[in-house]
Design an enzyme around this catalytic site. Sequence first.
Site, mmCIF file in Angstrom:
data_model
loop_
_atom_site.group_PDB
_atom_site.id
_atom_site.type_symbol
_atom_site.label_atom_id
_atom_site.label_comp_id
_atom_site.label_asym_id
_atom_site.label_seq_id
_atom_site.Cartn_x
_atom_site.Cartn_y
_atom_site.Cartn_z
ATOM 1 N N GLU A 48 6.117 -11.141 -2.632
ATOM 2 C CA GLU A 48 6.189 -10.438 -1.235
ATOM 3 C C GLU A 48 4.828 -9.432 -1.523
ATOM 4 O O GLU A 48 4.763 -8.907 -2.391
ATOM 5 C CB GLU A 48 7.434 -9.535 -1.209
ATOM 6 C CG GLU A 48 7.416 -8.920 -0.064
ATOM 7 C CD GLU A 48 8.823 -7.958 0.307
ATOM 8 O OE1 GLU A 48 9.325 -7.403 -0.883
ATOM 9 O OE2 GLU A 48 9.141 -7.854 1.113
ATOM 10 N N ASN A 110 6.132 -9.092 8.062
ATOM 11 C CA ASN A 110 6.025 -9.306 6.443
ATOM 12 C C ASN A 110 6.112 -10.682 6.212
ATOM 13 O O ASN A 110 7.194 -11.225 6.569
ATOM 14 C CB ASN A 110 7.175 -8.476 5.981
ATOM 15 C CG ASN A 110 7.351 -8.612 4.407
ATOM 16 O OD1 ASN A 110 6.732 -9.292 3.701
ATOM 17 N ND2 ASN A 110 8.099 -7.443 3.872
ATOM 18 N N LYS A 127 9.557 -12.335 7.504
ATOM 19 C CA LYS A 127 10.896 -11.762 7.113
ATOM 20 C C LYS A 127 11.952 -11.466 8.255
ATOM 21 O O LYS A 127 11.439 -10.910 9.127
ATOM 22 C CB LYS A 127 10.779 -10.882 6.328
ATOM 23 C CG LYS A 127 11.613 -10.032 5.425
ATOM 24 C CD LYS A 127 11.085 -9.149 4.499
ATOM 25 C CE LYS A 127 12.131 -8.504 3.594
ATOM 26 N NZ LYS A 127 11.582 -7.340 2.898
ATOM 27 N N GLU A 146 10.132 -0.332 5.748
ATOM 28 C CA GLU A 146 9.894 -1.638 6.255
ATOM 29 C C GLU A 146 10.224 -1.874 7.827
ATOM 30 O O GLU A 146 9.584 -2.448 8.612
ATOM 31 C CB GLU A 146 10.770 -2.920 5.481
ATOM 32 C CG GLU A 146 9.900 -2.998 4.334
ATOM 33 C CD GLU A 146 10.577 -4.409 3.557
ATOM 34 O OE1 GLU A 146 10.501 -5.564 4.069
ATOM 35 O OE2 GLU A 146 11.279 -4.328 2.713
ATOM 36 N N CYS A 171 12.268 -11.202 -0.238
ATOM 37 C CA CYS A 171 12.888 -10.291 -0.858
ATOM 38 C C CYS A 171 14.492 -9.894 -0.326
ATOM 39 O O CYS A 171 15.198 -10.705 -0.714
ATOM 40 C CB CYS A 171 12.139 -8.828 -0.782
ATOM 41 S SG CYS A 171 12.657 -7.836 -1.657
ATOM 42 N N ASN A 196 9.876 -7.410 -3.825
ATOM 43 C CA ASN A 196 9.527 -6.159 -4.375
ATOM 44 C C ASN A 196 11.107 -5.330 -4.321
ATOM 45 O O ASN A 196 11.209 -4.839 -3.400
ATOM 46 C CB ASN A 196 8.597 -5.118 -3.365
ATOM 47 C CG ASN A 196 7.098 -5.656 -3.589
ATOM 48 O OD1 ASN A 196 6.543 -5.145 -4.305
ATOM 49 N ND2 ASN A 196 6.716 -6.942 -2.845
HETATM 50 N N1 CDT Z 1 11.384 -5.615 -0.281
HETATM 51 C C1 CDT Z 1 12.552 -5.578 -0.209
HETATM 52 O O1 CDT Z 1 13.183 -5.899 0.883
HETATM 53 N N2 CDT Z 1 13.514 -4.641 -1.006
HETATM 54 C C2 CDT Z 1 14.675 -4.505 -0.884
HETATM 55 C C3 CDT Z 1 15.116 -3.329 -1.549
HETATM 56 C C4 CDT Z 1 16.592 -2.717 -1.131
HETATM 57 S S1 CDT Z 1 16.800 -2.103 0.278
HETATM 58 C C5 CDT Z 1 15.831 -0.673 0.449
HETATM 59 C C6 CDT Z 1 15.672 -5.570 -1.591
HETATM 60 O O2 CDT Z 1 16.730 -6.088 -1.039
HETATM 61 O O3 CDT Z 1 15.394 -5.893 -2.781
#
Ligand code: CDT
Length: 312
Positions: A48, A110, A127, A146, A171, A196
Amino acid sequence: MTERNLRVAAAQMGPIGKGASKSAVVDRLITLLNLASEDNVELVVYPELTLTTFFPRWFVENENDIELESFFEANMPSPETEPLFSRAKELGIGFCLGYAELTKEGERYNTQILVDSHGEIVGKYRKVHLPGHEEHEPWRKFQHLERRYFQAGDSFPTWRTFGGIVGMAICNDRRWSETYRSLALGGAELILIGYNTPIHYAPDPSQDRLASFHSRLVMQSGAYQNGCYVIGVAKGGIEEGVESLSDSCIISPSGEILAEAKTDGDELIIADIDLDICKNYKQTIFDFARYRRPEAYKAITNQTGTIPPEEL
Ligand code: CDT
Protein backbone atom coordinates in the site's frame (compact mmCIF):
# COMPACT_ATOMS: atom_id res chain seq x y z
CA MET A 1 -7.95 -31.79 -13.28
CA THR A 2 -6.38 -28.99 -15.31
CA GLU A 3 -3.71 -26.69 -13.95
CA ARG A 4 -3.48 -22.94 -14.14
CA ASN A 5 -0.08 -22.32 -12.68
CA LEU A 6 1.33 -18.92 -11.83
CA ARG A 7 4.54 -17.99 -10.06
CA VAL A 8 3.80 -15.02 -7.81
CA ALA A 9 5.83 -12.87 -5.44
CA ALA A 10 5.22 -10.47 -2.59
CA ALA A 11 7.74 -7.62 -2.76
CA GLN A 12 7.87 -6.47 0.84
CA MET A 13 9.36 -3.03 1.41
CA GLY A 14 11.25 -1.74 4.39
CA PRO A 15 10.78 1.82 5.65
CA ILE A 16 10.61 4.80 3.29
CA GLY A 17 11.70 8.05 4.93
CA LYS A 18 9.89 11.34 4.40
CA GLY A 19 12.86 12.69 2.46
CA ALA A 20 13.21 9.70 0.10
CA SER A 21 12.72 10.63 -3.54
CA LYS A 22 10.20 8.65 -5.55
CA SER A 23 12.95 7.77 -8.00
CA ALA A 24 15.01 6.23 -5.18
CA VAL A 25 11.97 4.19 -4.14
CA VAL A 26 11.40 3.07 -7.74
CA ASP A 27 15.04 1.93 -7.88
CA ARG A 28 14.32 -0.31 -4.87
CA LEU A 29 11.17 -1.64 -6.58
CA ILE A 30 13.16 -2.42 -9.71
CA THR A 31 15.81 -4.24 -7.66
CA LEU A 32 13.08 -6.55 -6.34
CA LEU A 33 11.63 -6.88 -9.84
CA ASN A 34 15.02 -7.98 -11.19
CA LEU A 35 15.28 -10.58 -8.42
CA ALA A 36 11.80 -11.80 -9.34
CA SER A 37 12.84 -12.14 -12.95
CA GLU A 38 15.80 -14.34 -12.01
CA ASP A 39 13.26 -16.74 -10.50
CA ASN A 40 10.80 -16.53 -13.42
CA VAL A 41 8.12 -14.82 -11.37
CA GLU A 42 5.08 -13.71 -13.41
CA LEU A 43 3.36 -11.33 -10.96
CA VAL A 44 4.97 -9.11 -8.29
CA VAL A 45 2.84 -7.44 -5.62
CA TYR A 46 4.07 -4.26 -3.87
CA PRO A 47 2.59 -2.71 -0.71
CA GLU A 48 0.00 0.00 0.00
CA LEU A 49 1.20 3.59 -0.73
CA THR A 50 4.45 2.14 -2.00
CA LEU A 51 6.00 5.32 -3.37
CA THR A 52 6.20 7.42 -0.21
CA THR A 53 6.42 7.30 3.53
CA PHE A 54 3.06 6.48 5.20
CA PHE A 55 2.08 10.16 5.34
CA PRO A 56 -1.32 9.79 7.12
CA ARG A 57 0.74 9.64 10.33
CA TRP A 58 1.09 13.45 10.11
CA PHE A 59 -1.55 16.15 10.49
CA VAL A 60 -1.60 18.73 7.74
CA GLU A 61 -4.25 21.40 8.13
CA ASN A 62 -4.36 22.69 4.57
CA GLU A 63 -5.32 20.17 1.90
CA ASN A 64 -3.43 22.23 -0.69
CA ASP A 65 -0.19 22.00 1.29
CA ILE A 66 2.66 21.48 -1.17
CA GLU A 67 4.30 18.65 0.76
CA LEU A 68 0.95 16.83 1.13
CA GLU A 69 0.33 17.19 -2.60
CA SER A 70 3.78 15.79 -3.33
CA PHE A 71 2.69 12.43 -1.90
CA PHE A 72 -0.02 12.08 -4.59
CA GLU A 73 0.20 10.93 -8.23
CA ALA A 74 -1.80 12.84 -10.84
CA ASN A 75 -0.66 10.45 -13.59
CA MET A 76 0.24 6.80 -13.71
CA PRO A 77 2.78 6.08 -14.97
CA SER A 78 4.38 9.32 -13.85
CA PRO A 79 7.86 10.38 -14.90
CA GLU A 80 9.25 8.80 -11.69
CA THR A 81 7.35 5.48 -12.01
CA GLU A 82 7.82 5.07 -15.77
CA PRO A 83 11.12 3.16 -15.31
CA LEU A 84 9.25 0.53 -13.27
CA PHE A 85 6.65 0.10 -16.03
CA SER A 86 9.37 -0.10 -18.70
CA ARG A 87 11.51 -2.61 -16.82
CA ALA A 88 8.51 -4.80 -15.96
CA LYS A 89 7.40 -4.79 -19.60
CA GLU A 90 10.92 -5.61 -20.73
CA LEU A 91 11.01 -8.55 -18.31
CA GLY A 92 7.42 -9.59 -19.14
CA ILE A 93 6.39 -9.41 -15.49
CA GLY A 94 3.05 -8.08 -14.22
CA PHE A 95 2.82 -6.09 -11.02
CA CYS A 96 0.45 -4.59 -8.50
CA LEU A 97 1.31 -1.18 -7.02
CA GLY A 98 -0.29 0.91 -4.29
CA TYR A 99 -0.11 4.71 -4.43
CA ALA A 100 -1.95 7.90 -3.48
CA GLU A 101 -4.10 8.94 -6.46
CA LEU A 102 -5.15 12.49 -7.34
CA THR A 103 -7.83 12.51 -10.04
CA LYS A 104 -8.38 15.22 -12.65
CA GLU A 105 -11.47 16.24 -10.67
CA GLY A 106 -9.33 16.73 -7.56
CA GLU A 107 -10.49 13.57 -5.73
CA ARG A 108 -7.94 11.70 -3.64
CA TYR A 109 -7.92 7.95 -3.20
CA ASN A 110 -5.75 5.28 -1.63
CA THR A 111 -5.36 3.24 -4.81
CA GLN A 112 -3.83 0.02 -6.10
CA ILE A 113 -3.34 -0.84 -9.77
CA LEU A 114 -2.77 -4.11 -11.55
CA VAL A 115 -0.42 -4.02 -14.53
CA ASP A 116 -0.18 -6.94 -16.93
CA SER A 117 2.97 -8.44 -18.42
CA HIS A 118 2.74 -6.03 -21.39
CA GLY A 119 2.88 -2.98 -19.14
CA GLU A 120 -0.86 -2.19 -19.50
CA ILE A 121 -2.92 -1.11 -16.49
CA VAL A 122 -5.69 -3.73 -16.45
CA GLY A 123 -7.26 -2.98 -13.07
CA LYS A 124 -7.63 -0.17 -10.56
CA TYR A 125 -9.00 -0.49 -7.02
CA ARG A 126 -9.73 2.35 -4.56
CA LYS A 127 -9.65 1.51 -0.85
CA VAL A 128 -13.15 1.06 0.57
CA HIS A 129 -12.49 0.79 4.33
CA LEU A 130 -10.62 3.94 5.43
CA PRO A 131 -9.45 3.53 9.03
CA GLY A 132 -8.40 6.13 11.59
CA HIS A 133 -9.80 9.64 12.04
CA GLU A 134 -10.46 12.98 10.30
CA GLU A 135 -9.12 15.57 12.73
CA HIS A 136 -5.85 16.10 14.59
CA GLU A 137 -5.80 14.02 17.79
CA PRO A 138 -2.74 15.24 19.70
CA TRP A 139 -3.09 12.57 22.42
CA ARG A 140 -1.89 9.95 19.93
CA LYS A 141 1.84 9.21 19.56
CA PHE A 142 1.24 9.53 15.82
CA GLN A 143 -1.82 10.21 13.69
CA HIS A 144 -3.77 7.92 11.36
CA LEU A 145 -5.48 10.47 9.09
CA GLU A 146 -6.55 8.35 6.14
CA ARG A 147 -10.11 9.60 6.68
CA ARG A 148 -8.87 13.18 6.25
CA TYR A 149 -6.71 12.68 3.18
CA PHE A 150 -8.71 10.13 1.13
CA GLN A 151 -12.19 9.56 -0.20
CA ALA A 152 -13.53 6.03 0.04
CA GLY A 153 -13.84 3.73 -2.94
CA ASP A 154 -17.23 2.16 -3.53
CA SER A 155 -16.79 -1.31 -5.00
CA PHE A 156 -14.71 -4.47 -5.16
CA PRO A 157 -14.16 -5.17 -8.86
CA THR A 158 -12.49 -8.28 -10.24
CA TRP A 159 -10.65 -8.83 -13.52
CA ARG A 160 -9.96 -11.77 -15.81
CA THR A 161 -6.19 -11.65 -16.14
CA PHE A 162 -3.06 -13.67 -15.33
CA GLY A 163 -4.99 -16.80 -16.37
CA GLY A 164 -7.57 -16.40 -13.62
CA ILE A 165 -9.83 -13.94 -11.82
CA VAL A 166 -8.01 -11.36 -9.74
CA GLY A 167 -9.23 -8.85 -7.14
CA MET A 168 -7.51 -6.33 -4.90
CA ALA A 169 -7.92 -4.90 -1.41
CA ILE A 170 -5.85 -2.49 0.66
CA CYS A 171 -4.69 -2.85 4.24
CA ASN A 172 -7.65 -2.23 6.58
CA ASP A 173 -9.93 -3.87 3.97
CA ARG A 174 -8.28 -7.17 4.90
CA ARG A 175 -9.85 -7.11 8.37
CA TRP A 176 -13.42 -7.10 6.97
CA SER A 177 -14.98 -10.38 5.89
CA GLU A 178 -17.21 -8.43 3.46
CA THR A 179 -14.12 -7.60 1.40
CA TYR A 180 -13.22 -11.19 0.60
CA ARG A 181 -16.84 -12.27 0.13
CA SER A 182 -17.59 -9.38 -2.24
CA LEU A 183 -14.50 -10.22 -4.28
CA ALA A 184 -15.28 -13.94 -4.24
CA LEU A 185 -18.83 -13.22 -5.43
CA GLY A 186 -17.10 -11.61 -8.41
CA GLY A 187 -15.25 -14.90 -8.89
CA ALA A 188 -11.91 -13.85 -7.35
CA GLU A 189 -9.34 -16.62 -7.20
CA LEU A 190 -6.40 -14.42 -6.28
CA ILE A 191 -6.64 -11.41 -3.95
CA LEU A 192 -3.75 -8.93 -3.78
CA ILE A 193 -3.46 -6.90 -0.57
CA GLY A 194 -0.87 -4.25 0.22
CA TYR A 195 -0.62 -2.89 3.76
CA ASN A 196 0.97 -0.42 6.20
CA THR A 197 0.04 -1.57 9.70
CA PRO A 198 1.49 0.39 12.62
CA ILE A 199 2.00 -2.07 15.46
CA HIS A 200 0.81 0.44 18.06
CA TYR A 201 -2.97 0.85 17.95
CA ALA A 202 -3.74 3.97 20.01
CA PRO A 203 -7.47 3.37 20.69
CA ASP A 204 -6.65 0.00 22.34
CA PRO A 205 -2.93 -0.75 22.89
CA SER A 206 -3.81 -4.20 24.28
CA GLN A 207 -4.06 -5.18 20.60
CA ASP A 208 -0.42 -4.24 19.89
CA ARG A 209 1.02 -7.62 20.85
CA LEU A 210 -1.54 -9.28 18.55
CA ALA A 211 -0.77 -7.29 15.38
CA SER A 212 0.88 -10.19 13.58
CA PHE A 213 -1.68 -12.74 14.76
CA HIS A 214 -4.64 -10.59 13.68
CA SER A 215 -3.12 -9.90 10.27
CA ARG A 216 -2.63 -13.60 9.59
CA LEU A 217 -5.97 -14.53 11.13
CA VAL A 218 -8.00 -12.35 8.78
CA MET A 219 -6.08 -13.13 5.60
CA GLN A 220 -5.94 -16.88 6.24
CA SER A 221 -9.65 -17.08 7.05
CA GLY A 222 -10.49 -14.82 4.08
CA ALA A 223 -8.57 -17.17 1.79
CA TYR A 224 -10.16 -20.34 3.15
CA GLN A 225 -13.76 -19.10 3.45
CA ASN A 226 -13.69 -17.93 -0.16
CA GLY A 227 -11.47 -20.52 -1.81
CA CYS A 228 -8.92 -17.92 -2.89
CA TYR A 229 -5.20 -17.34 -2.86
CA VAL A 230 -4.25 -14.21 -0.89
CA ILE A 231 -1.01 -12.28 -1.21
CA GLY A 232 -0.45 -9.91 1.72
CA VAL A 233 2.42 -7.45 1.28
CA ALA A 234 3.77 -5.08 3.92
CA LYS A 235 5.69 -1.88 4.08
CA GLY A 236 7.21 -2.75 7.42
CA GLY A 237 9.99 -1.86 9.83
CA ILE A 238 10.56 1.40 11.68
CA GLU A 239 9.58 4.31 9.44
CA GLU A 240 9.92 7.86 10.78
CA GLY A 241 9.99 6.42 14.32
CA VAL A 242 6.83 4.31 13.89
CA GLU A 243 7.14 0.55 13.81
CA SER A 244 4.97 -1.23 11.26
CA LEU A 245 4.19 -4.89 10.81
CA SER A 246 6.17 -6.83 8.21
CA ASP A 247 5.03 -10.48 7.99
CA SER A 248 4.22 -10.46 4.26
CA CYS A 249 2.86 -13.82 3.18
CA ILE A 250 1.27 -15.85 0.42
CA ILE A 251 -1.73 -17.95 1.47
CA SER A 252 -3.41 -20.85 -0.30
CA PRO A 253 -7.18 -21.52 -0.51
CA SER A 254 -6.68 -24.06 2.29
CA GLY A 255 -5.77 -21.12 4.52
CA GLU A 256 -2.19 -22.39 4.82
CA ILE A 257 0.83 -20.12 4.44
CA LEU A 258 2.89 -20.98 1.35
CA ALA A 259 5.65 -18.39 1.81
CA GLU A 260 6.43 -15.74 4.42
CA ALA A 261 8.88 -12.89 4.89
CA LYS A 262 11.71 -13.38 7.36
CA THR A 263 12.88 -9.76 7.62
CA ASP A 264 11.58 -6.24 8.26
CA GLY A 265 13.11 -4.87 5.07
CA ASP A 266 13.00 -5.11 1.29
CA GLU A 267 12.45 -8.80 0.63
CA LEU A 268 10.97 -10.92 -2.11
CA ILE A 269 8.99 -14.05 -1.24
CA ILE A 270 7.84 -16.40 -3.97
CA ALA A 271 5.23 -19.14 -4.36
CA ASP A 272 3.95 -21.33 -7.16
CA ILE A 273 0.19 -21.32 -7.19
CA ASP A 274 -2.35 -23.36 -9.16
CA LEU A 275 -5.57 -21.39 -9.54
CA ASP A 276 -7.49 -24.61 -10.16
CA ILE A 277 -6.95 -25.51 -6.50
CA CYS A 278 -9.55 -22.81 -5.73
CA LYS A 279 -12.17 -25.17 -7.15
CA ASN A 280 -11.44 -27.66 -4.38
CA TYR A 281 -13.10 -25.16 -2.04
CA LYS A 282 -15.39 -23.17 -4.36
CA GLN A 283 -17.08 -26.32 -5.67
CA THR A 284 -17.39 -28.16 -2.35
CA ILE A 285 -17.71 -26.74 1.17
CA PHE A 286 -17.94 -23.15 -0.14
CA ASP A 287 -20.14 -23.79 -3.17
CA PHE A 288 -21.81 -20.37 -2.97
CA ALA A 289 -24.62 -21.07 -5.45
CA ARG A 290 -25.66 -24.16 -3.52
CA TYR A 291 -25.17 -23.18 0.10
CA ARG A 292 -25.28 -19.39 0.55
CA ARG A 293 -28.49 -17.94 2.03
CA PRO A 294 -28.50 -14.23 1.10
CA GLU A 295 -32.14 -13.92 2.18
CA ALA A 296 -30.89 -14.53 5.73
CA TYR A 297 -28.06 -11.99 5.46
CA LYS A 298 -30.10 -8.83 4.72
CA ALA A 299 -28.64 -6.99 7.72
CA ILE A 300 -25.22 -7.10 6.04
CA THR A 301 -26.22 -4.62 3.35
CA ASN A 302 -29.19 -2.93 5.05
CA GLN A 303 -27.36 -1.60 8.10
CA THR A 304 -23.88 -0.48 9.13
CA GLY A 305 -23.98 -0.39 12.95
CA THR A 306 -25.33 -3.01 15.33
CA ILE A 307 -29.07 -3.13 16.14
CA PRO A 308 -29.34 -5.33 19.25
CA PRO A 309 -32.65 -6.63 20.63
CA GLU A 310 -34.49 -4.21 22.89
CA GLU A 311 -33.49 -4.36 26.54
CA LEU A 312 -36.09 -6.03 28.74
N1 CDT B 1 -3.17 1.37 6.41
C1 CDT B 1 -4.10 0.83 7.20
O1 CDT B 1 -5.23 0.66 6.79
N2 CDT B 1 -3.73 0.51 8.43
C2 CDT B 1 -4.62 0.02 9.44
C3 CDT B 1 -4.10 0.42 10.77
C4 CDT B 1 -5.06 0.26 11.85
S1 CDT B 1 -6.33 1.40 11.95
C5 CDT B 1 -5.60 2.83 12.56
C6 CDT B 1 -4.76 -1.49 9.42
O2 CDT B 1 -5.90 -1.97 9.47
O3 CDT B 1 -3.75 -2.21 9.41
